[in-house]
Write a protein that holds these residues in place. Structure first.
Motif, PDB file in Angstrom:
ATOM      1  N   LEU A   1     -83.697 -72.794  -7.559  1.00  0.00           N
ATOM      2  CA  LEU A   1     -84.469 -72.557  -8.706  1.00  0.00           C
ATOM      3  C   LEU A   1     -84.329 -73.648  -9.826  1.00  0.00           C
ATOM      4  CD1 LEU A   1     -83.831 -68.695  -9.293  1.00  0.00           C
ATOM      5  CD2 LEU A   1     -85.926 -69.375  -8.947  1.00  0.00           C
ATOM      6  N   VAL A   2     -85.300 -74.123 -10.180  1.00  0.00           N
ATOM      7  CA  VAL A   2     -85.429 -75.231 -11.009  1.00  0.00           C
ATOM      8  C   VAL A   2     -86.214 -74.756 -12.334  1.00  0.00           C
ATOM      9  CG1 VAL A   2     -86.256 -77.673 -11.813  1.00  0.00           C
ATOM     10  CG2 VAL A   2     -85.265 -77.105  -9.374  1.00  0.00           C
ATOM     11  N   VAL A   3     -85.430 -75.056 -13.499  1.00  0.00           N
ATOM     12  CA  VAL A   3     -86.065 -74.686 -14.833  1.00  0.00           C
ATOM     13  C   VAL A   3     -86.301 -76.201 -15.517  1.00  0.00           C
ATOM     14  CG1 VAL A   3     -85.916 -73.879 -17.251  1.00  0.00           C
ATOM     15  CG2 VAL A   3     -84.587 -72.607 -15.029  1.00  0.00           C
ATOM     16  N   GLU A   4     -87.561 -76.381 -15.621  1.00  0.00           N
ATOM     17  CA  GLU A   4     -88.124 -77.631 -16.092  1.00  0.00           C
ATOM     18  C   GLU A   4     -88.549 -77.615 -17.752  1.00  0.00           C
ATOM     19  OE1 GLU A   4     -90.411 -80.119 -18.139  1.00  0.00           O
ATOM     20  OE2 GLU A   4     -91.588 -79.089 -17.199  1.00  0.00           O
ATOM     21  N   LEU A   5     -87.538 -78.178 -18.487  1.00  0.00           N
ATOM     22  CA  LEU A   5     -87.869 -78.055 -20.091  1.00  0.00           C
ATOM     23  C   LEU A   5     -87.737 -79.479 -20.581  1.00  0.00           C
ATOM     24  CD1 LEU A   5     -85.573 -74.777 -20.792  1.00  0.00           C
ATOM     25  CD2 LEU A   5     -88.133 -74.825 -20.880  1.00  0.00           C
ATOM     26  N   LEU A   6     -88.104 -80.376 -19.838  1.00  0.00           N
ATOM     27  CA  LEU A   6     -88.159 -81.924 -20.351  1.00  0.00           C
ATOM     28  C   LEU A   6     -89.417 -82.065 -21.477  1.00  0.00           C
ATOM     29  CD1 LEU A   6     -87.373 -83.575 -17.042  1.00  0.00           C
ATOM     30  CD2 LEU A   6     -85.613 -83.269 -18.950  1.00  0.00           C
ATOM     31  N   GLY A   7     -90.461 -81.340 -21.139  1.00  0.00           N
ATOM     32  CA  GLY A   7     -91.641 -81.657 -21.732  1.00  0.00           C
ATOM     33  C   GLY A   7     -92.228 -83.276 -21.282  1.00  0.00           C
ATOM     34  N   GLY A   8     -93.556 -83.462 -21.643  1.00  0.00           N
ATOM     35  CA  GLY A   8     -94.201 -84.574 -21.406  1.00  0.00           C
ATOM     36  C   GLY A   8     -94.752 -84.580 -19.858  1.00  0.00           C
ATOM     37  N   ILE A   9     -95.314 -85.692 -19.633  1.00  0.00           N
ATOM     38  CA  ILE A   9     -95.829 -85.703 -18.241  1.00  0.00           C
ATOM     39  C   ILE A   9     -94.954 -86.179 -17.128  1.00  0.00           C
ATOM     40  CG2 ILE A   9     -97.631 -86.360 -16.910  1.00  0.00           C
ATOM     41  CD1 ILE A   9     -98.792 -84.716 -18.992  1.00  0.00           C
ATOM     42  N   GLU A  10     -94.270 -87.142 -17.303  1.00  0.00           N
ATOM     43  CA  GLU A  10     -93.256 -87.857 -16.376  1.00  0.00           C
ATOM     44  C   GLU A  10     -92.061 -88.071 -17.105  1.00  0.00           C
ATOM     45  OE1 GLU A  10     -93.143 -88.051 -13.284  1.00  0.00           O
ATOM     46  OE2 GLU A  10     -95.258 -88.079 -12.578  1.00  0.00           O
ATOM     47  N   PRO A  11     -90.777 -87.822 -16.389  1.00  0.00           N
ATOM     48  CA  PRO A  11     -90.536 -87.412 -15.008  1.00  0.00           C
ATOM     49  C   PRO A  11     -90.865 -85.984 -14.737  1.00  0.00           C
ATOM     50  CG  PRO A  11     -88.404 -87.615 -16.067  1.00  0.00           C
ATOM     51  CD  PRO A  11     -89.628 -87.772 -17.067  1.00  0.00           C
ATOM     52  N   ALA A  12     -91.184 -85.082 -15.555  1.00  0.00           N
ATOM     53  CA  ALA A  12     -91.312 -83.746 -15.350  1.00  0.00           C
ATOM     54  C   ALA A  12     -92.098 -83.367 -13.947  1.00  0.00           C
ATOM     55  CB  ALA A  12     -92.039 -82.937 -16.649  1.00  0.00           C
ATOM     56  N   ARG A  13     -93.418 -83.893 -13.997  1.00  0.00           N
ATOM     57  CA  ARG A  13     -94.233 -83.827 -12.887  1.00  0.00           C
ATOM     58  C   ARG A  13     -93.844 -84.182 -11.415  1.00  0.00           C
ATOM     59  NH1 ARG A  13     -98.086 -86.416  -9.695  1.00  0.00           N
ATOM     60  NH2 ARG A  13    -100.262 -85.283  -9.328  1.00  0.00           N
ATOM     61  N   SER A  14     -92.968 -85.317 -11.443  1.00  0.00           N
ATOM     62  CA  SER A  14     -92.457 -85.736 -10.297  1.00  0.00           C
ATOM     63  C   SER A  14     -91.292 -84.783  -9.879  1.00  0.00           C
ATOM     64  CB  SER A  14     -91.799 -87.081 -10.305  1.00  0.00           C
ATOM     65  OG  SER A  14     -92.856 -88.166 -10.569  1.00  0.00           O
ATOM     66  N   LEU A  15     -90.624 -84.502 -10.872  1.00  0.00           N
ATOM     67  CA  LEU A  15     -89.281 -83.732 -10.472  1.00  0.00           C
ATOM     68  C   LEU A  15     -89.960 -82.130  -9.874  1.00  0.00           C
ATOM     69  CD1 LEU A  15     -87.282 -84.632 -13.543  1.00  0.00           C
ATOM     70  CD2 LEU A  15     -86.572 -84.775 -10.941  1.00  0.00           C
ATOM     71  N   ILE A  16     -90.962 -81.705 -10.780  1.00  0.00           N
ATOM     72  CA  ILE A  16     -91.450 -80.167 -10.313  1.00  0.00           C
ATOM     73  C   ILE A  16     -92.102 -80.417  -8.744  1.00  0.00           C
ATOM     74  CG2 ILE A  16     -93.183 -78.490 -10.667  1.00  0.00           C
ATOM     75  CD1 ILE A  16     -93.021 -79.084 -13.450  1.00  0.00           C
ATOM     76  N   LEU A  17     -92.598 -81.452  -8.551  1.00  0.00           N
ATOM     77  CA  LEU A  17     -93.245 -81.683  -7.060  1.00  0.00           C
ATOM     78  C   LEU A  17     -92.249 -81.748  -6.210  1.00  0.00           C
ATOM     79  CD1 LEU A  17     -96.267 -84.191  -7.896  1.00  0.00           C
ATOM     80  CD2 LEU A  17     -96.558 -81.771  -6.982  1.00  0.00           C
ATOM     81  N   ARG A  18     -91.195 -82.476  -6.553  1.00  0.00           N
ATOM     82  CA  ARG A  18     -89.972 -82.687  -5.632  1.00  0.00           C
ATOM     83  C   ARG A  18     -89.310 -81.290  -5.364  1.00  0.00           C
ATOM     84  NH1 ARG A  18     -86.798 -87.410  -5.230  1.00  0.00           N
ATOM     85  NH2 ARG A  18     -84.650 -87.097  -3.957  1.00  0.00           N
TER      86      ARG A  18
END
Length: 463
Positions: free
Chosen positions: A94-111
């Motif tokens: 499970l990954v919790v993404e709370l970076l905000g913004g477009i990158e690197p959040a988008r790439s990390l979610i896709l990964r």
């Protein structure tokens, strides 16, 4: 066991054994700001409770940040921090993404989803821009992408729309989804402050950023409006589809005039289904979606009018459920962390049960119509020369465009009324008409030689 016997309650030791026997799900946290630090705290402090609720132990295996040594609101174990977000994602269930913004959040979610890991995010800007593509990729890999924290903080609004109302037809969503602007407008009404003074107070209290542009220009609310519309109408709505106006032009005079008329000004995100005509594009007589953010006048008896301070509320209208309102804290570390944890526990339960990932792929593609297709009411403020015949000339312009006047208020500023040596302020509230007709009315009024300026144009809802 006889009918009179009762089953004994499990002992604390038995509950502990059950938790210890539960499977382990590895959780990666990306970002450790106000929200992220509270999520980490909850995962560590409430591990046993979460295991009992989720059916699995949620093990925080690492926190990806730019600076592991930065001072944070919560004291967390130093060994959890890493700067290698990709390596952390590759080890997670499970990954919790709370970076905000477009990158690197988008790439990390896709990964993450391509690895088969489910993701919980609060990233409204990314979802408003790339949501459909991210949902499709998650669905393709049997991963889940959850985002309750992306809209209205702790208020549970995403899950009710996705699940509770999935068998209904939502026709309209109105929301106060930005606490900063609601606080500013509330301060202007309560204290008589100017926009600038109210903004300064919001910044002093931590409700507004040093650069408040995303809030006061409506961009934050627009991203949330796109998400709400996408879910409510089961059609892709991008941030670029949202008509957006902020609150920087709202004046103390607007606030006072609204109060005198029994109205209150709120920045609303509005998504509604409308009939599509030639002006709005699409097939005539069909259905389209209108999504917009702008300052709006509401009657004081409307439920949204009572939302004060930095709180948020979302008002939903559905064919069968009728009118529903969701209200609560719209921001802050702890409230938003609550929304993240709700998604995390729900997703963990699905994984333990072996259920397929939940999809948010749009099931239809409605045309996104322009504001010309919308029917609304206007409040129009004018500064005019105080002389005979002015009111008649202004009223004639309304009549020319087929816009009827519901109410009119006049204030004299200086001079002797009617002698032409002063100025007057006129404020009109119209009956509902097409946005196109109202906009053309305002444009023609501006060209009258007796009109010195159009001081404000605000839309009116709920009347």
């Amino acid at each position: 066991m006889t009918e009179t016997e009762t089953r004994p309650e499990p002992s604390a030791a038995a509950e502990a054994k059950a938790r210890n026997d539960a499977p382990v799900l590895k959780v990666a946290l990306l970002g450790c700001g106000n929200v992220g630090s509270q999520v980490a705290r909850i995962l560590l402090e409430d591990a046993d409770v979460l295991a009992a609720r989720a059916g699995a132990r949620l093990e925080l295996i690492g926190i990806a940040v730019r600076n592991p040594d930065a001072k944070r609101e919560v004291d967390l174990p130093r060994e959890l921090f890493t700067v290698d977000a990709e390596e952390l994602v590759d080890r997670a269930d499970l990954v919790v993404e709370l970076l905000g913004g477009i990158e690197p959040a988008r790439s990390l979610i896709l990964r993450a989803v391509r690895n088969g890991a489910s993701v919980v995010t609060g990233n409204k800007a990314l979802l408003a821009q790339d949501g459909p593509a991210l949902f499709e990729e998650s669905d393709r890999n049997n991963a889940e992408l959850s985002f309750e924290a992306a809209v209205a903080g702790a208020i549970p609004i995403i899950r009710p729309i996705r699940e509770s109302l999935s068998g209904d037809r939502i026709t309209r969503v109105l929301g106060i989804v930005n606490g900063t602007t609601n606080f500013i407008l509330d301060q202007m009404e309560e204290t008589g402050a100017t926009f600038g003074d109210a903004l300064a107070e919001a910044q002093r209290l931590g409700y507004a950023e040093a650069d408040p542009t995303a809030d006061v220009e409506g961009y934050d609310a627009a991203a949330k409006a796109a998400l709400l519309a996408t879910l409510a109408f089961h059609t892709p709505v991008a941030l670029a589809d949202v008509r957006c106006e902020g609150i920087t032009e709202v004046t103390a005079a607007d606030i006072e005039a609204a109060r005198d008329s029994g109205l209150v000004i709120k920045l609303l995100a509005i998504a509604e289904l409308v009939r599509v005509g030639e002006a709005g594009g699409g097939e005539r007589g069909g259905e389209g979606a209108s999504v917009r953010v702008h300052p709006t006048l509401l009657p004081r008896e409307h439920p949204l009018a009572a939302v004060r301070g930095a709180f948020n509320a979302v008002f939903v209208e559905a064919e069968n459920a009728g009118q529903l309102m969701f209200y609560g804290a719209g921001a802050g570390g702890r409230p938003t962390a609550s929304a993240v944890m709700g998604d995390l526990v729900s997703t963990a339960r699905r994984i333990v049960a072996g259920a397929p990932g939940r999809t948010d792929t749009a099931t239809r593609k409605l045309p996104i119509v322009g504001v010309d297709a919308v029917s609304t009411s206007y409040s129009i403020g004018l500064e005019v020369a105080d002389q005979p015949g002015v009111l008649a000339r202004v009223a004639a312009v309304f009549a020319e465009h087929g816009v009827s006047i519901e109410a009119m208020r006049q204030t004299i500023d200086g001079g002797v009324p009617g002698n032409g040596n002063g100025r007057a302020e006129l404020r009109f509230v119209t009956h509902r008409a097409s946005e196109k007709a109202l906009a053309e009315t305002v444009a023609d009024i501006k060209n009258l030689d007796v009109v010195e300026s159009v001081t404000s144009v605000l839309r009116v809802e709920g009347v």
